[in-house]
Motif scaffolding. Structure first.
Motif, PDB file in Angstrom:
ATOM      1  N   UNK A   1     -11.550   1.147  -6.460  1.00 29.09           N
ATOM      2  CA  UNK A   1     -10.501   1.966  -7.112  1.00 29.09           C
ATOM      3  C   UNK A   1      -9.357   2.603  -6.412  1.00 29.09           C
ATOM      4  N   UNK A   2      -8.571   1.838  -6.490  1.00 31.23           N
ATOM      5  CA  UNK A   2      -6.970   2.507  -6.431  1.00 31.23           C
ATOM      6  C   UNK A   2      -5.860   2.728  -7.217  1.00 31.23           C
ATOM      7  N   UNK A   3      -5.323   3.851  -6.143  1.00 32.98           N
ATOM      8  CA  UNK A   3      -3.715   4.151  -7.606  1.00 32.98           C
ATOM      9  C   UNK A   3      -2.410   3.605  -6.599  1.00 32.98           C
ATOM     10  N   UNK A   4      -1.791   3.009  -7.101  1.00 31.34           N
ATOM     11  CA  UNK A   4      -0.092   3.373  -6.663  1.00 31.34           C
ATOM     12  C   UNK A   4      -0.049   4.392  -6.166  1.00 31.34           C
ATOM     13  N   UNK A   5       0.270   5.420  -6.719  1.00 29.52           N
ATOM     14  CA  UNK A   5       0.779   6.522  -6.915  1.00 29.52           C
ATOM     15  C   UNK A   5      -0.233   7.997  -6.214  1.00 29.52           C
ATOM     16  N   UNK A   6      -1.525   7.708  -7.050  1.00 36.53           N
ATOM     17  CA  UNK A   6      -2.261   9.048  -6.624  1.00 36.53           C
ATOM     18  C   UNK A   6      -2.811   8.585  -5.769  1.00 36.53           C
ATOM     19  N   UNK A   7      -4.128   7.444  -5.483  1.00 39.23           N
ATOM     20  CA  UNK A   7      -4.408   6.922  -4.114  1.00 39.23           C
ATOM     21  C   UNK A   7      -4.255   6.016  -3.613  1.00 39.23           C
ATOM     22  N   UNK A   8      -3.097   5.659  -2.799  1.00 39.85           N
ATOM     23  CA  UNK A   8      -1.950   4.509  -2.232  1.00 39.85           C
ATOM     24  C   UNK A   8      -3.781   3.242  -1.528  1.00 39.85           C
ATOM     25  N   UNK A   9      -3.497   2.739  -1.393  1.00 37.41           N
ATOM     26  CA  UNK A   9      -4.252   1.879  -0.530  1.00 37.41           C
ATOM     27  C   UNK A   9      -3.369   1.326   1.194  1.00 37.41           C
ATOM     28  N   UNK A  10      -3.986   1.562   1.709  1.00 34.29           N
ATOM     29  CA  UNK A  10      -2.995   1.935   3.398  1.00 34.29           C
ATOM     30  C   UNK A  10      -1.806   1.000   3.188  1.00 34.29           C
ATOM     31  N   UNK A  11      -2.494  -0.422   3.282  1.00 35.89           N
ATOM     32  CA  UNK A  11      -1.411  -1.748   2.913  1.00 35.89           C
ATOM     33  C   UNK A  11      -1.256  -1.949   1.470  1.00 35.89           C
ATOM     34  N   UNK A  12      -0.053  -2.119   1.424  1.00 36.29           N
ATOM     35  CA  UNK A  12       0.245  -2.477  -0.464  1.00 36.29           C
ATOM     36  C   UNK A  12      -0.582  -3.329  -0.855  1.00 36.29           C
ATOM     37  N   UNK A  13      -1.535  -3.940  -2.289  1.00 37.03           N
ATOM     38  CA  UNK A  13      -2.058  -4.389  -2.710  1.00 37.03           C
ATOM     39  C   UNK A  13      -3.596  -4.907  -1.992  1.00 37.03           C
ATOM     40  N   UNK A  14      -3.916  -4.333  -0.560  1.00 40.38           N
ATOM     41  CA  UNK A  14      -5.091  -4.799  -0.142  1.00 40.38           C
ATOM     42  C   UNK A  14      -5.668  -3.249   0.387  1.00 40.38           C
ATOM     43  N   UNK A  15      -7.259  -4.320   0.232  1.00 37.25           N
ATOM     44  CA  UNK A  15      -8.565  -3.238   0.214  1.00 37.25           C
ATOM     45  C   UNK A  15      -9.019  -2.931   1.366  1.00 37.25           C
ATOM     46  N   UNK A  16      -8.812  -1.001   1.926  1.00 43.77           N
ATOM     47  CA  UNK A  16      -8.973  -0.761   2.885  1.00 43.77           C
ATOM     48  C   UNK A  16      -9.291  -0.996   4.170  1.00 43.77           C
ATOM     49  N   UNK A  17     -10.894  -1.962   3.570  1.00 35.85           N
ATOM     50  CA  UNK A  17     -11.492  -2.077   4.070  1.00 35.85           C
ATOM     51  C   UNK A  17     -12.131  -4.057   4.571  1.00 35.85           C
ATOM     52  N   UNK A  18     -11.834  -4.298   3.851  1.00 36.37           N
ATOM     53  CA  UNK A  18     -11.858  -6.080   3.917  1.00 36.37           C
ATOM     54  C   UNK A  18     -10.449  -6.240   3.693  1.00 36.37           C
TER      55      UNK A  18
END
Length: 215
Positions: free
Chosen positions: A132-149
Motif C-alpha cells: 500500500x502506498x499513499x500519494x502524500x504520506x508514502x508515495x512510490x518511487x515512480x508515480x503510480x508504479x509499484x516499487x518492486x515490480x
C-alpha cells in the motif's frame, strides 16, 4: 491476548495491528484482507463481495462471520489474536459472545472526518502483493508504479471519495450501538476499553497502544 480493534475506515487499524502482531507474536485477522483476497481470487464469494462494495455498502454479517469462524479455528490463534475491523455490528458482537470468544482489550481508533478522506482517497494499491502506498504520506518511487515490480498501482473502487463518504455514514449508523455495548461491558464486566486518537504520528499511536497493553 485477544484484542479487538475498532475504528472507521482510514483510522489506521491495519497499520497498528501489524505492530501488535510483531510485538506479541499473535495473528492479525483482518476482515478487509480476507474480503479482498476473495475478490482477487474471483471465487463465488468474492464476486458477491465485489458487487456489494461497488454499491458502497458493507458486506453482510453472514459472509463476514463465516470467514471469521473459519479463521479463528486455526492453530496460530491458540494464544490469542487481533480482530481488525470485526465486529462492526451488534449482530457480529453477539456472534462472538454466542461462540464464547473472549475479548481482553477493545481499542477504538478515532480520527477527524476530513483526515479520513485525505488518508483513504490518497491510497494506491499493488493488488498481487498487497503493498500500500499513499500519494502524500508514502508515495512510490515512480508515480503510480509499484516499487518492486513496476506494475501499475490502482485506487480501489471503495477508496473513491463518494464511496468513502457512504462508508463513513454507514459505519457511524451501524457501529455506534457497538461502541455503547463495549462501554457498558467496561462498566459491568471490566473489559478493557480504550479510545485512541490517531491524528498523531503512527509511531506515537504505536507507543500509546503498547502502554495500554501493559495494563
Amino acid at each position: 491476548m485477544r484484542i479487538l480493534l475498532l475504528g472507521a475506515p482510514g483510522t489506521g487499524k491495519g497499520t497498528q495491528a501489524k505492530f501488535i502482531k510483531q510485538k506479541y507474536k499473535i495473528p492479525q485477522i483482518s476482515t478487509g484482507d480476507m474480503l479482498r483476497e476473495n475478490i482477487y481470487t474471483k471465487n463465488k464469494i468474492g464476486e458477491d463481495i465485489q458487487k456489494i462494495i461497488k454499491k458502497g455498502n458493507l458486506v453482510s454479517d453472514e459472509i463476514v462471520c463465516n470467514l471469521i469462524h473459519d479463521r479463528i479455528q486455526k492453530k496460530d490463534c491458540k494464544n490469542g489474536f487481533i480482530l481488525d475491523g470485526f465486529p462492526r455490528t451488534l449482530e457480529q458482537c453477539f456472534y462472538l459472545s454466542k461462540n464464547k470468544i473472549k475479548i481482553d482489550y477493545v481499542l477504538e481508533l478515532i480520527l477527524p472526518y476530513e483526515s479520513i478522506l485525505e488518508r483513504i482517497s490518497g491510497r494506491r494499491i499493488h493488488i498481487p502483493s498487497g503493498r500500500v502506498y499513499h500519494v502524500k504520506f508514502n508515495p512510490p518511487k515512480i508515480k503510480d508504479q509499484d516499487d518492486v515490480t513496476k506494475e501499475l498501482l490502482i485506487t480501489r473502487e471503495d477508496d473513491q471519495k463518494a464511496s468513502i463518504k457512504r462508508r463513513l455514514e454507514e459505519y457511524k449508523k451501524i457501529t455506534y450501538p457497538l461502541i455503547e455495548y463495549y462501554l457498558n461491558e467496561k462498566k459491568i464486566n471490566g473489559i478493557k476499553f480504550f479510545q485512541i486518537n490517531t491524528i498523531n504520528s503512527v509511531l506515537s499511536v504505536k507507543k500509546k497502544i503498547e502502554e495500554i497493553l501493559k495494563q
